[in-house]
Scaffold this motif. Structure first.
Motif, mmCIF file in Angstrom:
data_model
loop_
_atom_site.group_PDB
_atom_site.id
_atom_site.type_symbol
_atom_site.label_atom_id
_atom_site.label_comp_id
_atom_site.label_asym_id
_atom_site.label_seq_id
_atom_site.Cartn_x
_atom_site.Cartn_y
_atom_site.Cartn_z
ATOM 1 N N GLY A 299 1.120 -1.415 -0.100
ATOM 2 C CA GLY A 299 0.072 0.007 -0.462
ATOM 3 C C GLY A 299 1.109 0.872 0.119
ATOM 4 O O GLY A 299 1.173 2.269 -1.066
ATOM 5 N N GLU A 300 2.017 0.955 1.117
ATOM 6 C CA GLU A 300 2.700 2.403 0.959
ATOM 7 C C GLU A 300 3.750 2.402 -0.197
ATOM 8 O O GLU A 300 4.087 3.949 -1.447
ATOM 9 C CB GLU A 300 4.193 2.242 2.232
ATOM 10 C CG GLU A 300 3.151 2.327 2.959
ATOM 11 C CD GLU A 300 5.158 2.507 4.272
ATOM 12 O OE1 GLU A 300 4.679 2.555 5.294
ATOM 13 O OE2 GLU A 300 5.476 2.509 3.855
ATOM 14 N N ALA A 301 3.667 1.726 -1.256
ATOM 15 C CA ALA A 301 4.934 1.966 -2.737
ATOM 16 C C ALA A 301 3.688 2.326 -3.358
ATOM 17 O O ALA A 301 3.829 3.332 -4.166
ATOM 18 C CB ALA A 301 4.865 0.291 -2.760
ATOM 19 N N ARG A 302 2.229 1.679 -3.289
ATOM 20 C CA ARG A 302 1.286 2.324 -4.287
ATOM 21 C C ARG A 302 1.000 3.442 -4.553
ATOM 22 O O ARG A 302 1.485 4.161 -5.616
ATOM 23 C CB ARG A 302 0.113 1.344 -4.322
ATOM 24 C CG ARG A 302 0.112 -0.321 -4.825
ATOM 25 C CD ARG A 302 -1.071 -1.229 -4.987
ATOM 26 N NE ARG A 302 -1.214 -2.118 -5.129
ATOM 27 C CZ ARG A 302 -1.022 -2.499 -7.187
ATOM 28 N NH1 ARG A 302 -0.911 -1.066 -7.729
ATOM 29 N NH2 ARG A 302 -0.954 -3.665 -7.021
ATOM 30 N N SER A 303 0.971 3.985 -2.992
ATOM 31 C CA SER A 303 0.522 5.314 -2.969
ATOM 32 C C SER A 303 1.998 6.109 -2.938
ATOM 33 O O SER A 303 2.302 7.166 -3.974
ATOM 34 C CB SER A 303 0.531 5.786 -1.368
ATOM 35 O OG SER A 303 -0.278 4.966 -0.242
ATOM 36 N N LEU A 304 2.947 5.835 -3.450
ATOM 37 C CA LEU A 304 4.534 6.281 -3.741
ATOM 38 C C LEU A 304 4.197 6.756 -4.955
ATOM 39 O O LEU A 304 4.813 8.046 -5.762
ATOM 40 C CB LEU A 304 5.753 6.411 -3.318
ATOM 41 C CG LEU A 304 5.441 6.373 -1.583
ATOM 42 C CD1 LEU A 304 7.107 5.114 -1.451
ATOM 43 C CD2 LEU A 304 6.423 7.316 -0.977
ATOM 44 N N TYR B 282 8.464 14.286 -2.347
ATOM 45 C CA TYR B 282 7.625 12.612 -2.172
ATOM 46 C C TYR B 282 8.150 12.019 -1.662
ATOM 47 O O TYR B 282 7.689 10.044 -2.221
ATOM 48 C CB TYR B 282 6.061 12.855 -3.552
ATOM 49 C CG TYR B 282 5.487 13.828 -3.544
ATOM 50 C CD1 TYR B 282 5.321 14.648 -2.591
ATOM 51 C CD2 TYR B 282 4.418 14.208 -4.992
ATOM 52 C CE1 TYR B 282 4.518 16.142 -2.649
ATOM 53 C CE2 TYR B 282 3.420 15.219 -4.502
ATOM 54 C CZ TYR B 282 3.443 15.393 -3.609
ATOM 55 O OH TYR B 282 2.453 17.287 -3.856
ATOM 56 N N LEU B 283 9.822 11.545 -2.925
ATOM 57 C CA LEU B 283 10.347 10.575 -2.971
ATOM 58 C C LEU B 283 11.565 11.365 -1.991
ATOM 59 O O LEU B 283 11.962 12.704 -2.326
ATOM 60 C CB LEU B 283 10.733 10.060 -4.065
ATOM 61 C CG LEU B 283 10.120 9.636 -5.066
ATOM 62 C CD1 LEU B 283 10.706 9.858 -6.610
ATOM 63 C CD2 LEU B 283 9.681 8.191 -4.064
ATOM 64 N N PRO C 17 4.204 10.979 0.617
ATOM 65 C CA PRO C 17 3.363 10.747 0.250
ATOM 66 C C PRO C 17 2.881 9.178 0.406
ATOM 67 O O PRO C 17 1.916 8.389 -0.450
ATOM 68 C CB PRO C 17 1.921 10.898 -1.289
ATOM 69 C CG PRO C 17 4.177 10.590 -1.442
ATOM 70 C CD PRO C 17 4.784 11.154 -1.006
ATOM 71 N N LEU C 18 2.237 8.877 1.930
ATOM 72 C CA LEU C 18 2.355 7.076 1.673
ATOM 73 C C LEU C 18 1.028 6.416 2.724
ATOM 74 O O LEU C 18 0.651 5.688 2.661
ATOM 75 C CB LEU C 18 3.159 6.484 3.229
ATOM 76 C CG LEU C 18 4.490 7.267 3.152
ATOM 77 C CD1 LEU C 18 5.476 6.948 4.659
ATOM 78 C CD2 LEU C 18 4.891 5.932 1.789
ATOM 79 N N GLY C 19 0.028 7.557 2.364
ATOM 80 C CA GLY C 19 -1.828 7.575 2.310
ATOM 81 C C GLY C 19 -1.715 6.690 3.848
ATOM 82 O O GLY C 19 -0.721 7.565 4.717
ATOM 83 N N ARG C 20 -2.605 5.502 4.198
ATOM 84 C CA ARG C 20 -1.727 5.253 5.716
ATOM 85 C C ARG C 20 -1.561 4.764 5.671
ATOM 86 O O ARG C 20 -2.227 2.833 5.317
ATOM 87 C CB ARG C 20 -3.937 5.240 5.608
ATOM 88 C CG ARG C 20 -4.950 6.536 6.227
ATOM 89 C CD ARG C 20 -6.341 6.055 6.332
ATOM 90 N NE ARG C 20 -6.556 5.562 7.470
ATOM 91 C CZ ARG C 20 -6.586 6.655 8.285
ATOM 92 N NH1 ARG C 20 -6.226 7.593 8.494
ATOM 93 N NH2 ARG C 20 -6.777 5.697 9.481
ATOM 94 N N ALA D 269 0.663 0.156 10.339
ATOM 95 C CA ALA D 269 0.722 0.585 11.761
ATOM 96 C C ALA D 269 1.500 2.100 12.140
ATOM 97 O O ALA D 269 1.473 3.079 10.859
ATOM 98 C CB ALA D 269 2.640 -0.181 11.764
ATOM 99 N N PRO D 270 1.780 2.586 12.848
ATOM 100 C CA PRO D 270 1.632 4.100 13.467
ATOM 101 C C PRO D 270 3.046 4.293 12.750
ATOM 102 O O PRO D 270 3.658 4.062 13.519
ATOM 103 C CB PRO D 270 1.130 4.263 14.850
ATOM 104 C CG PRO D 270 0.205 3.085 15.004
ATOM 105 C CD PRO D 270 0.600 2.260 13.999
ATOM 106 N N VAL D 271 3.522 5.706 12.188
ATOM 107 C CA VAL D 271 5.019 5.567 11.960
ATOM 108 C C VAL D 271 5.578 5.903 13.660
ATOM 109 O O VAL D 271 4.417 6.871 14.555
ATOM 110 C CB VAL D 271 4.974 6.771 11.467
ATOM 111 C CG1 VAL D 271 6.570 7.309 11.581
ATOM 112 C CG2 VAL D 271 5.019 6.519 9.848
ATOM 113 N N ARG D 272 6.819 4.814 13.857
ATOM 114 C CA ARG D 272 7.463 5.273 14.814
ATOM 115 C C ARG D 272 7.614 7.139 15.159
ATOM 116 O O ARG D 272 7.805 8.169 14.587
ATOM 117 C CB ARG D 272 8.864 4.776 15.201
ATOM 118 C CG ARG D 272 8.669 3.238 14.916
ATOM 119 C CD ARG D 272 10.142 2.522 15.494
ATOM 120 N NE ARG D 272 9.171 0.875 15.470
ATOM 121 C CZ ARG D 272 9.919 0.937 16.274
ATOM 122 N NH1 ARG D 272 10.689 1.548 17.257
ATOM 123 N NH2 ARG D 272 9.881 -0.686 16.668
#
Length: 430
Positions: free
Chosen positions: A327-332, A355-356, A389-392, A395-398
């Motif tokens: 999901g993160e990769a697709r958002s990027l 963004y990158l 732009p990672l979307g959701r 897990a919460p970012v540390r």
């Protein structure tokens, strides 16, 4: 030697060989080998071809050639000074064709690996020598290796792709491998590696390359790596539907184990990862990586170690449970593609906007606002996401924390220490 039941493609092209290997389900293993002396380089290719594995050969170029100092490479070669690779551009074409004569062929293609942000003369030289495969990319061969502006690298790689694509007029199908899955070698979370590899593959395709490979470097967690390679394959299927592509796994690109047993077990684990996830090719490292440039014999040992591990491993068709990497990769990828129809321009804009953004990368065109940590479970996770732009995330970012020099050193040595400790506990330190 190459598997007896592997189909023998005509023409000696890297593309045809890899397509045949993929159809047969054979893992192809490849060294990162480069020597300045043509005789030694030829001996290395012959040893690679003769290994008890299905192999392709490599001409890894020297550092002077990487940065475009061809005169320095020529002087060193003429005076017998040591170089850390083969000075392809600085030697006569006849020297390279003689080196390859009787070695490179239908059952043993050779790829050029180099590290240059401005690859034009390298591409010209490899084509003149009768080769049709190389690797790199406008981001992955720019940000880690110097201060060449990203926009200049994008333009140079656009021209290099078009030059390679012209080979089709001769009946060859040129192949180009993205180095995007190996950014900075380590401590880059998998979603960004996947996004960069897919985006570079799309860049290649936009500029005429129809045969590509997408890379992913083994990281700190086998489970996370397996999820990541499955995600890479899923994104490639969606974004490169009219392209011949395969995935290439790299054995860990960071600080390597000092023990021979630890180093070879790390290579074996990389081979197991490649087979489990359906990758077609593996770039190996050797037991000497922590100390010096490996010998031919050490490269062969690594190739055969990987092939043996692969032979004892079965593919897993179902991906592991998702933790949000895909999901993160697709958002990027989607965010970058939304910036411009020309993917090169989109990449330049994406880095300008953050963004990158590659953690710990000091290149002037990298925002430098992201950071990563190795979790208690050994997984690479974001600790600071900057403008990504990672979307959701799943897990919460540390919570961001101040990274000390000792903390960074510990993270850099995480894999090395784990494999060396494991080897020592089993009494296998040599």
């Amino acid at each position: 030697m190459p598997s007896a039941d592997l189909p023998r493609p005509a023409g000696g092209a890297f593309h045809r060989f890899m397509e045949a290997a993929a159809r047969s389900g054979t893992l192809v293993v490849q060294p990162r080998m480069g020597f300045a002396d043509p005789g030694r380089m030829r001996a290395g290719l012959l040893a690679t071809r003769g290994a008890d594995a299905t192999t392709v050969g490599t001409l890894t170029l020297d550092s002077f050639t990487r940065v475009g100092d061809y005169a320095a490479a020529a002087r060193a070669a003429a005076q017998g000074h040591p170089l850390n690779g083969y000075p392809l551009v600085s030697l006569p074409v006849a020297t390279t064709t003689a080196l390859l004569d009787g070695v490179h062929g239908a059952d043993f293609p050779v790829q050029v690996r180099h590290g240059s942000a401005l690859p034009g003369r390298i591409v010209d030289a490899l084509i003149a020598a009768g080769l049709d495969a190389t690797e790199g990319g406008p981001v992955s061969y720019c940000l880690p290796y110097g201060r060449t502006p990203l926009a200049a690298s994008v333009q140079a790689w656009r021209e290099a792709c078009r030059t390679l694509a012209e080979l089709r007029a001769t009946g060859a199908e040129p192949h180009l491998e993205s180095f995007g899955g190996c950014m900075l070698g380590q401590l880059c979370p998998p979603s960004l590696l996947i996004a960069l590899s897919v985006l570079e593959g799309m860049f290649f395709r936009q500029h005429g390359i129809r045969s590509v490979s997408l890379s992913y470097a083994q990281q700190t967690s086998a489970e996370q790596d397996e999820e990541a390679v499955h995600a890479l394959r899923a994104l490639a299927a969606d974004h490169l539907p009219d392209t011949s592509w395969h995935v290439v796994v790299y054995a860990y690109m960071g600080v390597y184990p000092e023990t021979a047993a630890g180093a070879l077990e790390l290579v074996a684990d990389a081979a197991r990862l490649a087979v489990r996830t359906g990758a077609a090719r593996l770039i190996v490292k050797t037991a000497a990586e922590a100390a010096r440039i490996p010998s031919v014999a050490e490269n062969v040992t690594a190739l055969e170690t990987a092939a043996a591990a692969a032979a004892r491993t079965a593919r897993r068709t179902a991906p592991p449970p998702s933790t949000g990497v895909e999901g993160e990769a697709r958002s990027l990828v989607q965010a970058v593609l939304g910036l411009h129809d020309d993917i090169g321009q989109a990449l330049v804009r994406a880095f300008a906007r953050g963004y990158l953004d590659v953690p710990y990368c000091l290149h002037p065109d990298n925002a430098g606002r992201t950071r990563s940590v190795i979790s208690d479970r050994g997984r690479l996770e974001w600790s600071r996401t900057g403008s990504l732009p990672l979307g959701r995330p799943a897990a919460p970012v540390r919570r961001a924390r101040r990274l000390t020099s000792s903390g960074l050193l510990h993270a850099l040595h995480h894999v090395k220490n784990r494999y060396d400790t494991s080897a020592a506990s089993l009494g296998r330190v040599s």
